[in-house]
Design an enzyme around this catalytic site. Structure first.
Site, PDB file in Angstrom:
ATOM      1  N   CYS A   2       0.838  -1.191   0.000  1.00 41.41           N
ATOM      2  CA  CYS A   2       0.000   0.000   0.000  1.00 41.41           C
ATOM      3  C   CYS A   2       0.882   1.253   0.000  1.00 41.41           C
ATOM      4  CB  CYS A   2      -0.948   0.103   1.183  1.00 41.41           C
ATOM      5  SG  CYS A   2      -2.056  -1.291   1.331  1.00 41.41           S
ATOM      6  N   ARG A  27       3.645  -0.007  -5.010  1.00 37.54           N
ATOM      7  CA  ARG A  27       3.430  -0.634  -3.704  1.00 37.54           C
ATOM      8  C   ARG A  27       2.133  -1.430  -3.631  1.00 37.54           C
ATOM      9  NH1 ARG A  27       6.807   1.771   0.016  1.00 37.54           N
ATOM     10  NH2 ARG A  27       5.535   1.001   1.716  1.00 37.54           N
ATOM     11  N   TRP A  75      -2.877  -2.634  -1.639  1.00 39.61           N
ATOM     12  CA  TRP A  75      -2.576  -4.053  -1.913  1.00 39.61           C
ATOM     13  C   TRP A  75      -3.328  -4.813  -0.828  1.00 39.61           C
ATOM     14  CZ3 TRP A  75      -0.504  -8.415   0.347  1.00 39.61           C
ATOM     15  CH2 TRP A  75      -0.104  -9.440  -0.521  1.00 39.61           C
ATOM     16  N   ASN A 101      -1.153   1.941   5.809  1.00 43.46           N
ATOM     17  CA  ASN A 101      -0.318   0.899   5.194  1.00 43.46           C
ATOM     18  C   ASN A 101       0.175   0.012   6.331  1.00 43.46           C
ATOM     19  OD1 ASN A 101       3.159   1.002   4.155  1.00 43.46           O
ATOM     20  ND2 ASN A 101       1.683  -0.611   3.845  1.00 43.46           N
ATOM     21  N   GLY A 102      -0.162  -1.274   6.265  1.00 38.87           N
ATOM     22  CA  GLY A 102       0.274  -2.178   7.335  1.00 38.87           C
ATOM     23  C   GLY A 102      -0.860  -3.105   7.731  1.00 38.87           C
ATOM     24  N   GLU A 487      16.825 -16.862 -10.770  1.00 39.45           N
ATOM     25  CA  GLU A 487      16.384 -15.488 -11.009  1.00 39.45           C
ATOM     26  C   GLU A 487      15.700 -15.366 -12.381  1.00 39.45           C
ATOM     27  OE1 GLU A 487      15.776 -12.980  -9.395  1.00 39.45           O
ATOM     28  OE2 GLU A 487      15.847 -11.284 -10.759  1.00 39.45           O
ATOM     29  N   LYS A 491      11.887 -14.120 -12.920  1.00 39.60           N
ATOM     30  CA  LYS A 491      11.508 -12.989 -13.779  1.00 39.60           C
ATOM     31  C   LYS A 491      10.362 -13.401 -14.701  1.00 39.60           C
ATOM     32  CE  LYS A 491      12.732 -10.196 -12.213  1.00 39.60           C
ATOM     33  NZ  LYS A 491      13.475 -10.283 -11.012  1.00 39.60           N
ATOM     34  N   GLU A 494       7.043 -13.919 -12.704  1.00 42.96           N
ATOM     35  CA  GLU A 494       6.491 -12.674 -12.166  1.00 42.96           C
ATOM     36  C   GLU A 494       5.719 -11.886 -13.213  1.00 42.96           C
ATOM     37  OE1 GLU A 494       9.281 -10.559  -8.889  1.00 42.96           O
ATOM     38  OE2 GLU A 494      10.258 -10.930 -10.793  1.00 42.96           O
ATOM     39  N   HIS A 510      17.084 -35.574 -11.635  1.00 43.73           N
ATOM     40  CA  HIS A 510      16.380 -36.026 -10.431  1.00 43.73           C
ATOM     41  C   HIS A 510      14.928 -35.561 -10.423  1.00 43.73           C
ATOM     42  CE1 HIS A 510      20.140 -37.541  -8.895  1.00 43.73           C
ATOM     43  NE2 HIS A 510      20.695 -36.384  -9.205  1.00 43.73           N
ATOM     44  N   LYS A 609       5.930  -4.126  -5.050  1.00 40.55           N
ATOM     45  CA  LYS A 609       7.379  -3.991  -4.999  1.00 40.55           C
ATOM     46  C   LYS A 609       7.906  -3.935  -3.575  1.00 40.55           C
ATOM     47  CE  LYS A 609      11.127  -2.075  -7.460  1.00 40.55           C
ATOM     48  NZ  LYS A 609      11.513  -3.421  -7.920  1.00 40.55           N
TER      49      LYS A 609
HETATM   50  C1  G6P Z   1       8.807  -8.309  -3.676  1.00 36.78           C
HETATM   51  C2  G6P Z   1       9.228  -7.744  -5.013  1.00 36.78           C
HETATM   52  C3  G6P Z   1      10.506  -8.430  -5.487  1.00 36.78           C
HETATM   53  C4  G6P Z   1      11.584  -8.319  -4.423  1.00 36.78           C
HETATM   54  C5  G6P Z   1      11.120  -8.830  -3.067  1.00 36.78           C
HETATM   55  C6  G6P Z   1      12.102  -8.470  -1.964  1.00 36.78           C
HETATM   56  O1  G6P Z   1       8.405  -9.618  -3.840  1.00 36.78           O
HETATM   57  O2  G6P Z   1       8.201  -7.902  -5.965  1.00 36.78           O
HETATM   58  O3  G6P Z   1      10.952  -7.831  -6.693  1.00 36.78           O
HETATM   59  O4  G6P Z   1      12.711  -9.037  -4.839  1.00 36.78           O
HETATM   60  O5  G6P Z   1       9.865  -8.237  -2.720  1.00 36.78           O
HETATM   61  O6  G6P Z   1      12.135  -7.085  -1.840  1.00 36.78           O
HETATM   62  P1  G6P Z   1      13.326  -6.223  -1.289  1.00 36.78           P
HETATM   63  O7  G6P Z   1      12.867  -4.813  -1.438  1.00 36.78           O
HETATM   64  O8  G6P Z   1      13.523  -6.620   0.131  1.00 36.78           O
HETATM   65  O9  G6P Z   1      14.529  -6.515  -2.122  1.00 36.78           O
END
Ligand code: G6P
Length: 614
Positions: A2, A27, A75, A101-102, A487, A491, A494, A510, A609
């Site tokens: 949020c 956010r 969110w 937010n929280g 990673e 990507k 996501e 395996h 994010k």
């Molecule tokens: C969320 C974001 C990711 C990020 C993760 C950790 O899931 O969508 O892109 O890697 O949080 O966030 P941070 O800000 O702690 O790297």
């Protein structure tokens, strides 16, 4: 999660709030709302993105004339995304409006107690309970808004950054925070409060990052006052922001993610600026120097993070063990904090976070701190909670990252981890001088090599077109390329919603090999020299089962070229630096596939994010 933003001053609040919400939309983007104070209290909210709220308000032809207001982009945690659950929430007597937010963890018991007193709730949110609680305090105690907020917050358990407006105190905003971020911007006869500095920078570069348990009151007569929950006056530090408004725009690119991928030659260079000198043979991180002996003599390094930052931490494990010979463990912050881990005073904890606000990472730090370990933060967002909570640390200097899928922050984290490992290994006398200088010189050449990979964008886009309709994908790599396989898969998941898995290449036998058929793209990272022959065999095993192989190979490769369906060549480098190059084509591949599938690349569904809730 949020985003919250509030304005009080002489300007029109509405456009400032909407623009602020757009900057904070990374956010959360389930619903959005705004409350404006102009003699009366007007609350406008809508399910969907900020743009949906704007058109809703246009359709309503609502009067948005006001100099004070609060706004929120959500969110969802408690209650699905809909108009009722959107913020701001109002008190039963329609006097107060609040954004939050929280999570209020004890909202159920508070709600029950309030219901017994006759309060009626119209949403399923924890936030509505909080605004009713403040109302109840006002009714019972006849105190000012800020005092009512203080008394109410003493009764809640959880995390919050809030801002409240009161019809009876129309020239006042009250904000408060605990475990969720809140920044006060101090302009000329105006104040802004926001989840981060991005909505503020256009109006002022003077900010105060509020501390946990602080309550700020700003008033139309130009005053601000910060008190603690214990009602003691705080002596806040005013910080000057080092942020440019251009950093927050797409800069001519179609998407923030694409801009951020293409910024990497610059951002990786920024991450090492002033920190290495290959000619003189040194690598130094200001945050480490003060504690270098303690760090070098640590029994163990524990790295903790979430998401993409966790993948960077995995590379850190390879680097620290390879170059500095310190046993290293990597922990998901969410697991670490709850599993009663063994943490000793002689452990060195490295917390990685782009946002510096991830709730689990923050909690993991607090836990490790309570056990006496030294805590180092590798953070991108300046002034964020994790940066302030750690004992020491380094900013990674990638600049604001707005695309929800992390790209440039990842390569900057890996760059700084590489510097840390080199600094430590050299300090411990483990890296011979010639090798050390060679690695430093090679690290310095990485930005140029990333730029070379970026020129292959058209080819990567073509390959993306060939596999865009896949339902699944496998990513495989060994050694330093194993975390990159994870990673790359993340990507793709996501942003394109294609199911993808990353595996150490040898683990394919395996399990995942059972999935391989002509419909399965297998992205193989085949650059590292030491594992080349083995990865070549893995590719042959995939081809024998008709899998479609996309291989990331070093320039000039001859063998894999012959058997892979598609190859992407990247420049050669020293093995520990490979991840900085091999991740780039995977970022572009995921980006193009997602665009071709019509996905919302910068704001993928259900993600945010900055994950400020557990
Ligand atoms: C969320 C974001 C990711 C990020 C993760 C950790 O899931 O969508 O892109 O890697 O949080 O966030 P941070 O800000 O702690 O790297």
């Amino acid at each position: 999660m949020c985003g919250i933003v509030a304005y009080l001053g002489e300007k029109e609040a509405y456009p400032i709030l909407i623009e602020g919400l757009k900057r904070l939309e990374y956010r959360g983007y389930d619903s959005a709302g705004v409350a404006l104070m102009n003699g009366h209290l007007q609350v406008l909210k809508k399910k969907g993105k900020v743009a949906d709220l704007e058109s809703h308000i246009l359709d309503l032809k609502a009067d948005t004339d006001a100099n004070i207001g609060i706004a929120h982009t959500r969110w969802a945690t408690h209650g699905p995304p809909n108009d009722e659950n959107a913020h701001p929430h109002v008190s039963g007597n329609n006097r107060l409006a609040l954004i939050h937010n929280g999570i209020i963890e004890n909202y159920n018991s508070v709600k029950k107690a309030l219901e017994e007193k006759g309060h009626v709730f119209t949403s399923e949110t924890d936030t509505e309970v909080l605004v009713h609680l403040i109302e109840e305090v006002q009714v019972q105690k006849k105190v000012s808004l800020s005092e009512a907020v203080r008394i109410a917050l003493k009764q809640v358990v959880g995390a919050y950054a809030i801002v409240v407006m009161d019809k009876e105190e129309p020239g006042t905003l009250v904000g408060a925070k605990l475990s969720s971020p809140l920044v006060l911007g101090i302009g000329d006869n105006e104040y802004l409060l926001a989840s981060d500095a991005s909505p503020i920078i256009k109006y002022t570069n003077k900010v105060i990052y509020l501390e946990d348990g602080e309550i700020v009151t700003v008033t139309k007569d130009g005053n601000y006052e910060i008190r603690t929950l214990e009602n003691e006056l705080s002596d806040p530090k005013v910080t000057e922001l080092d942020l440019k408004i251009d950093d927050l725009d797409k800069g001519g690119y179609s998407h923030f993610m694409l801009k951020e991928i293409f910024q990497q030659p610059i951002t990786v260079a920024e991450s090492m600026r002033g920190r290495i000198n290959p000619a003189e043979g040194w690598a130094v991180l200001g945050g480490m120097t003060e504690h270098i002996n303690r760090i070098a003599n640590s029994d163990r390094i524990i790295m903790t993070a979430c998401g993409t930052s966790w993948h960077a931490a995995l590379i850190g494990e390879y680097l620290f063990e390879d170059l500095a010979r310190i046993p290293t463990e990597v922990e998901y912050a969410s697991e670490f904090r709850y599993r009663n881990p063994i943490i000793r005073e002689n452990d060195f904890i490295v917390a990685l976070s782009q946002s510096g606000e991830t709730a689990d990472t923050l909690a993991a730090i607090k836990l490790a701190k309570s056990k006496g370990a030294l805590i180092y933060g590798l953070v991108n967002a300046i002034g964020s909670s994790i940066a302030r909570e750690t004992d020491c640390g380094s900013y990674v200097h990638a600049g604001p990252e707005i695309g929800v899928a992390s790209t440039k922050a990842f390569t900057s984290q890996v760059t700084v981890l590489t510097l840390m490992a080199l600094y430590l290994g050299h300090h411990k006398g483990l890296i011979p001088e010639t090798k050390f200088r060679k690695l430093l010189a090679e690290l310095e050449s990485i930005p140029g090599k990333i730029a070379r990979i970026l020129t292959k964008d058209d080819k990567i886009k073509y390959i993306a077109g060939e596999i865009r309709n896949a339902s699944n994908a496998l990513y495989m790599g060994r050694g330093y390329n194993f975390p990159i396989a994870l990673e790359g898969a993340l990507k793709l998941k996501e942003i394109s919603y294609i199911h993808a898995e990353g595996y150490p290449a040898a683990e394919m036998k395996h399990g995942p090999i059972a999935l391989i058929d002509m419909y399965m793209p297998v992205i193989v990272l085949a650059t590292n020299k030491s594992a080349y022959e083995k990865v070549l065999s893995n590719i042959q095993e995939v081809k024998a089962r008709k899998g479609v192989v996309i291989a990331i190979v070093s320039e000039g490769d001859v063998h894999i070229k012959k058997i892979a369906d598609y190859i992407i060549e990247i420049p050669e480098t020293e093995e520990p630096l490979t991840p900085l190059l091999s991740v780039i084509p995977l970022q572009l591949l995921a980006f193009h596939i997602a665009v071709m599938r019509g996905c919302d690349v910068d704001q993928p569904r259900n993600l945010a994010k900055s994950v400020t809730v557990e």
